[in-house]
Design an enzyme around this catalytic site. Sequence first.
Site, short mmCIF file in Angstrom:
data_model
loop_
_atom_site.label_atom_id
_atom_site.label_comp_id
_atom_site.label_asym_id
_atom_site.label_seq_id
_atom_site.Cartn_x
_atom_site.Cartn_y
_atom_site.Cartn_z
N CYS A 2 0.84 -1.18 0.00
CA CYS A 2 0.00 0.00 0.00
C CYS A 2 0.88 1.24 0.00
CB CYS A 2 -0.91 -0.01 1.23
SG CYS A 2 -1.86 -1.54 1.44
N ASP A 100 -3.42 -9.03 7.93
CA ASP A 100 -2.16 -9.23 8.63
C ASP A 100 -1.67 -7.95 9.29
OD1 ASP A 100 -1.80 -8.58 5.72
OD2 ASP A 100 0.26 -8.31 6.36
N VAL A 288 10.40 -12.47 -19.17
CA VAL A 288 10.73 -11.43 -20.15
C VAL A 288 11.49 -12.07 -21.31
CG1 VAL A 288 12.16 -9.39 -20.56
CG2 VAL A 288 10.74 -9.54 -18.51
#
EC number: 6.3.5.4
Length: 625
Positions: A2, A100, A288
Site C-alpha cells: 500500500c 495481517d 521477459v
Amino acid sequence: MCGLVCIVSPEGDLASQELEPALRALHHRGPDGTGSWISSCRRVAMGHTRLAVMDPDGGAQPMHGSDGRLHLVANGEFYGHEVIRASLRRDGHGFSSRSDSEIALHLWARDGAGALPELRGEFAFAIWDQARGELIAARDRFGIKPLFYARHAGRVLLASEVGALFEAGVPRRWDRGALAEHLVLCHPPDGTLFDGVRQVPPGCWLWTDGRDIRIRRYWDLDWPTEDELTKDVDRSGHLAAVRDAVVDAVDVRLRADVPVAHHLSGGLDSGAIVALAARHGAPRTFAVRFDDPHFDEGAAAEATARAVGARHSEVLVDAGSSAGRMGDIVAKGQMIPENAHGIARLLQSEAIRAAGFRVVLAGEGGDEMFAGYPQTQRDLRLSTVPGDVVRDDTVRRRLAASPAGRPLLDIADRMGFLPGFVLDRYLGVGAPIQGLLAPDFAAEVLAAQPCRDMFADPHVQSQLYGRSPFHRGSYLFAKTWLANYLLAAERLDMSCGLEVRLPFLDHRLHDVVRRTPLAWFSGGVDSKPLLRAALRNDLPAVLQAGTKRPFLAPPAVSDDATLSRIREVVDGGALDDLGFFRPRQVRDLLEDVRALPPGRRAGHERVVQVLMGIVGLTDQFALTG
C-alpha cells in the site's frame, strides 16, 4: 502493499485536507481504497492507499485500537501473522479484521518496541500513540519497503514515496553532496538524493513527537567473526537447515487471499522459487523475452516452466517498446537508473497486473544471500586465498595515482580492503563520468566521502570488526547499493499496483546462511553451490548445474532511436541550467557513442543512463540545484 503518509504537528494545527495531495500521489500504490484520519488534538494526520491482498473485504486503514489509544497505517506484508494473532487472542486482544496488518497494532500495544523482532516480512508502518503524543514508524530488516521522512514548516512528515512528500509541501531540491556521493558509490542508508529528505534505514524505527526525531535499530546482519567461522559445521545438517529455511520462506509468501504469480528468468533464483512453489500446484509464471538473442533467456525460462508444470507466459521487450519508456522509469521509480533492466521490469509488472494478478514472487536477494555476484566472489577469494590480498593492494595503489579514484581510498581504508562492488561501480560510473562534470561539481565529487557518518557509527564498526572481507563487503553492499538502488524496483512494481515478494530476503533464512563456512559459497563451475546443494532434490535437471546467469537487458544505447531521443533532450537545454554537467562534453559523448557499432556501445550505458536519470528526476519533480 500500500501507500502511507503521516504528518505530525506539535502545534495541533492540522486540517484533514492537508493529506489529499500526498494521497493522490500515492494512489497507484493502493488503487483499491483510500482512508484518512486526524486526531482530535489535531497533532497527527494519517493517510493510506490500499492494495487489497489480505482480507480484501475488510482491513481498511487507518486502523484503530479499541480503546482509542493506538492508530496504525501499514504498507507490506507480515508473514506468520496467524500464529501471532492466536497468541494475542490468548492474551485477550480482539481483532476487527483478518488483515495481517492488524497484528502490528496489537503487538505494539502489548510489547512496545519489543514487537519489532517478532515481525517477519517486508513492511513499513506507522503507529500514533494518542496517550503519549508520539509517532513511531518502522521499516523491514532489508529495506524492501520504503519509508521516507522530512521536517517542514515545523512539522514531521513521513511517506512511502518521495513524490508524496513533495506534494505535501517539502521543498523540491537536489542534495548536491548526496548526489556527489552517489556518483562515487551511493548515499548512506539514512539519506536520499533530495535536500532535507531522509529515510528510515533498514532494520530501524523512528520516534517523533513532531519536534524531535530519534532513529533506533532493532536488527542487523550480524555476520559471524572470522574466529567464529572456524568452528566445525556438519555439512549435511547445515544443508538441510538451509533447505528448510528456503522452503519456509517461499511457503509463507505464497499465502494470500488473491492469486499469486511468479517471475521466471533463465537463472537459478527465480527457477528455484518456482520449483518449490510447484509442490502446491501449477505455478503461474511470467518471463521477459528480448529480441536480441545475446540477452534473451526465454528458452531457458520455458524449459524450467515445462519441467515444473507451470502455466507460462512471455512478455516481449524489444527496442521499439523500450525507446519511449526511459522517462517512465525515472518518473515511476523515482531513482537514477544505470541500465535498461528497469524498462523490462516495468513492462513485466504491467503485463502481470493486466493478467489479473496483484502478488508475484521474485528471485531478488538470491545473489546477495548466496554470493552469486562476480564481485562478491572476488571478496570471497580475498577471504580465503592469501595471494589475492596482494592483488587488492595493487588496485589500491593504482587508485591512489588517480584523482578520480581517491574517494575510494577512504572506503578502502575504513573497510581494510576495497570491496568488489565498489571497484565495479567506480569503473562503470565514477571514473568515466568525471570528464562530463562541471568544474565546481567535479570538485565536490572528488571531495566526497560516501558513508563517512555510517563508518563513524560505533555499532557499524562493531559489525565490521573481526569479519572477513566477504562479510564486510556484504555488509556495506546491503546498507547502500541493495537498499538504495536494487530494491528501488519496488517503486516500479507498485506503480502498477503489484506487490512483489522476495523469499531470499528473509531474516530467518539469513540467520541460517550467515553461519556457512566461506568455502561452501564457491567451488567448481557452478554458481551458488550452497543453494544448489541444499535444493539438490527439489530442482529439476535443467537447474541442477550451471554457471551464473545474470539477468541482463539489451543496453538502451545500442538502439539508435533511443539515442536520438536522448540527444533531443540534451539539445533542448535540459543540462544547461543544472550546474552538474558540461553540456558540450555530453553532446560529444553522445556523438561518439552513436558513431560506434551498436554491439560496441554497452560500455557507455551506465553513464548515459545516469545522465538521463538526473535530467529526468529534475524534470519530474521540478528540482532545483
